[in-house]
Scaffold this active site. Structure first.
Site, PDB file in Angstrom:
ATOM      1  N   ASP A   1      15.200  -4.796  10.860  1.00 49.53           N
ATOM      2  CA  ASP A   1      14.390  -4.192   9.989  1.00 49.53           C
ATOM      3  C   ASP A   1      15.823  -4.730   8.925  1.00 49.53           C
ATOM      4  OD1 ASP A   1      13.577  -2.960   7.372  1.00 49.53           O
ATOM      5  OD2 ASP A   1      14.648  -1.355   8.053  1.00 49.53           O
TER       6      ASP A   1
ATOM      7  N   LYS B   1      11.044  -6.257  -1.722  1.00 48.68           N
ATOM      8  CA  LYS B   1      12.842  -6.870  -2.038  1.00 48.68           C
ATOM      9  C   LYS B   1      12.553  -8.340  -2.795  1.00 48.68           C
ATOM     10  CE  LYS B   1      13.269  -2.565   0.193  1.00 48.68           C
ATOM     11  NZ  LYS B   1      13.417  -1.530  -1.021  1.00 48.68           N
TER      12      LYS B   1
ATOM     13  N   TRP C   1      16.783   4.578   6.631  1.00 52.95           N
ATOM     14  CA  TRP C   1      15.771   3.806   7.334  1.00 52.95           C
ATOM     15  C   TRP C   1      16.094   3.373   8.644  1.00 52.95           C
ATOM     16  CZ3 TRP C   1      12.535   4.708   3.901  1.00 52.95           C
ATOM     17  CH2 TRP C   1      12.898   4.275   2.692  1.00 52.95           C
TER      18      TRP C   1
HETATM   19  N1  PMP Z   1      13.328   0.193   5.287  1.00 58.04           N
HETATM   20  C1  PMP Z   1      14.859  -0.538   4.332  1.00 58.04           C
HETATM   21  C2  PMP Z   1      15.760  -1.474   3.960  1.00 58.04           C
HETATM   22  C3  PMP Z   1      14.176  -0.453   3.227  1.00 58.04           C
HETATM   23  O1  PMP Z   1      15.051  -0.585   1.955  1.00 58.04           O
HETATM   24  C4  PMP Z   1      12.952   0.115   3.110  1.00 58.04           C
HETATM   25  C5  PMP Z   1      12.698   0.659   1.418  1.00 58.04           C
HETATM   26  N2  PMP Z   1      13.036   0.602   0.317  1.00 58.04           N
HETATM   27  C6  PMP Z   1      12.316   0.553   4.543  1.00 58.04           C
HETATM   28  C7  PMP Z   1      12.953   0.464   5.070  1.00 58.04           C
HETATM   29  C8  PMP Z   1      10.847   1.686   3.752  1.00 58.04           C
HETATM   30  O2  PMP Z   1      10.015   0.040   3.015  1.00 58.04           O
HETATM   31  P1  PMP Z   1       8.201   0.934   2.613  1.00 58.04           P
HETATM   32  O3  PMP Z   1       8.384   1.421   1.425  1.00 58.04           O
HETATM   33  O4  PMP Z   1       7.810  -0.691   2.690  1.00 58.04           O
HETATM   34  O5  PMP Z   1       7.577   1.131   4.437  1.00 58.04           O
END
Ligand code: PMP
Length: 359
Positions: free
Chosen positions: A172, A196, A102
């Site tokens: 994030d 989450k 991510w």
């Molecule tokens: N950042 C983190 C730390 C995540 O765990 C996730 C999703 N698992 C995301 C970003 C992406 O999130 P989204 O699917 O809501 O765009």
């Protein structure tokens, strides 16, 4: 069937009392004669729900009027783009800490739209199995962006005092938001997909310090400009009304316990599973011990066949969602705030029993 032990990495488990409240109010919200899903976002009833969610968030985080709390759509992925678009001005450089998929995606998104970027630290050399603790900032840094909890690899920055204070910090926090006390003042911008720790998918929380807004890029697409959402109190367009309502209830649930207690309990829960890993030669943790996440516990078994058998047999006793992310394999148990302690105790005991029979 009673509820399963839900170790899903996300969308993840929600507090049972919240689900029951949603259920009770689903058909006829507090005697108003309609459900939250059917309300106009401009109605007084909905405005109260929205304001309440925002106010609860501000109380939990002790956020003053120097910050805005937004509920947006598009998930953390859209935040990767918005952060880069809005905050990296001409001649400025987005600084990124690469600690997993991510964090790397956020960095790649900035590059993709032609922004100047710099890698301030990376743990890619060891397949993201540890967290870098020193950061090499570029000149003209617009911000330092990091990901507090790496959902896929299972590492978590639980101590944010290691980050430099001479540059705006952007984080994030999608997978560990509100899992422990947080000093919001350290941050220029925080974002987190709700799915989450704070609610269902569809709402993304953004907490942004107002002074950083002053220097925002102008002329960007309307929906991708933070100022649009700030000026219109997250109601420029139709917000994700139902998810924000549920987020509001989860926030109340969090507030009732307090972040200190939530953290204590998260340490306890993850501890059940890490204890088994630490006392076994059958299970192996996949990341540096000091960097282990309380939210996503990643481990391997001696071989892939045993992993498949483990996941399969776990399912039979109601333990669900422990398959590792498809990009890394192995096992991952996600123990978000709302996961009952009994789920972690049950998994820990199952691990001990499985080892005895299969080693
Ligand atoms: N950042 C983190 C730390 C995540 O765990 C996730 C999703 N698992 C995301 C970003 C992406 O999130 P989204 O699917 O809501 O765009």
């Amino acid at each position: 069937m009673e509820r399963i032990h839900n170790f899903s990495a996300g969308p993840g488990v929600l507090p049972e009392e919240v689900l029951k409240e949603v259920q009770a109010d689903l058909f006829n919200y507090k005697g108003k004669g309609l459900s939250v899903m059917e309300m106009s976002h401009r109605s007084k009833e909905y405005q109260e729900i929205f304001d309440d969610a925002r106010a609860t968030m501000k109380r939990i985080l002790n956020v003053g009027d120097d910050y805005e709390v937004l509920f947006l759509q598009g998930g953390a992925h859209t935040q990767f783009l918005m952060v880069a678009m809005n905050l990296i001005q001409e001649g400025k450089v987005g600084n990124y800490v690469l600690t997993g998929e991510w964090a790397s995606k956020a960095y790649k998104e900035a590059k993709k739209i032609g922004k100047l970027t710099h890698v301030a630290a990376s743990s890619e050399d060891k397949n993201f199995s540890y967290l870098p603790k020193t950061f090499n900032l570029s000149d003209n840094a617009a911000f330092l962006h990091y990901c507090s909890n790496n959902t896929i690899f299972g590492t978590e920055y639980r101590n944010d005092s290691i980050f430099p204070t001479n540059v705006p910090l952007v984080c994030d926090m999608s997978s560990d938001f509100l899992s422990r006390p947080l000093d919001t003042k350290k941050y220029a911008l925080i974002y987190a997909g709700a799915q989450k720790n704070i609610g269902p998918a569809g709402a993304t929380a953004v907490i942004v310090r107002k002074d950083i807004i002053e220097s925002f890029n102008t002329g960007l697409p309307t929906m991708l400009t933070y100022k649009t959402h700030i000026d219109k109190d997250s109601m420029y367009n139709t917000p994700s009304t139902f998810p924000v309502y549920v987020v509001g209830l989860v926030l109340k649930w969090i507030e009732k316990q307090g972040l200190e207690n939530i953290e204590k309990n998260n340490i306890l829960k993850a501890g059940y599973i890490y204890n088994v890993i630490d006392n076994s030669e059958f299970y192996t943790g996949t990341v540096a011990k000091e960097d282990r996440s309380l939210m996503n516990i990643t481990f391997r078994l001696p071989n892939e066949e045993l992993e498949a058998k483990f996941i399969n047999e776990a399912k039979k006793v109601g333990i669900s969602g422990i398959k590792g992310h498809r990009s890394v394999g192995g096992c991952r148990a996600s123990a978000y705030n709302a996961l009952p302690n009994i789920a972690c105790e049950t998994l820990a005991q199952f691990m001990v029993d499985f080892e005895k029979v299969n080693k």
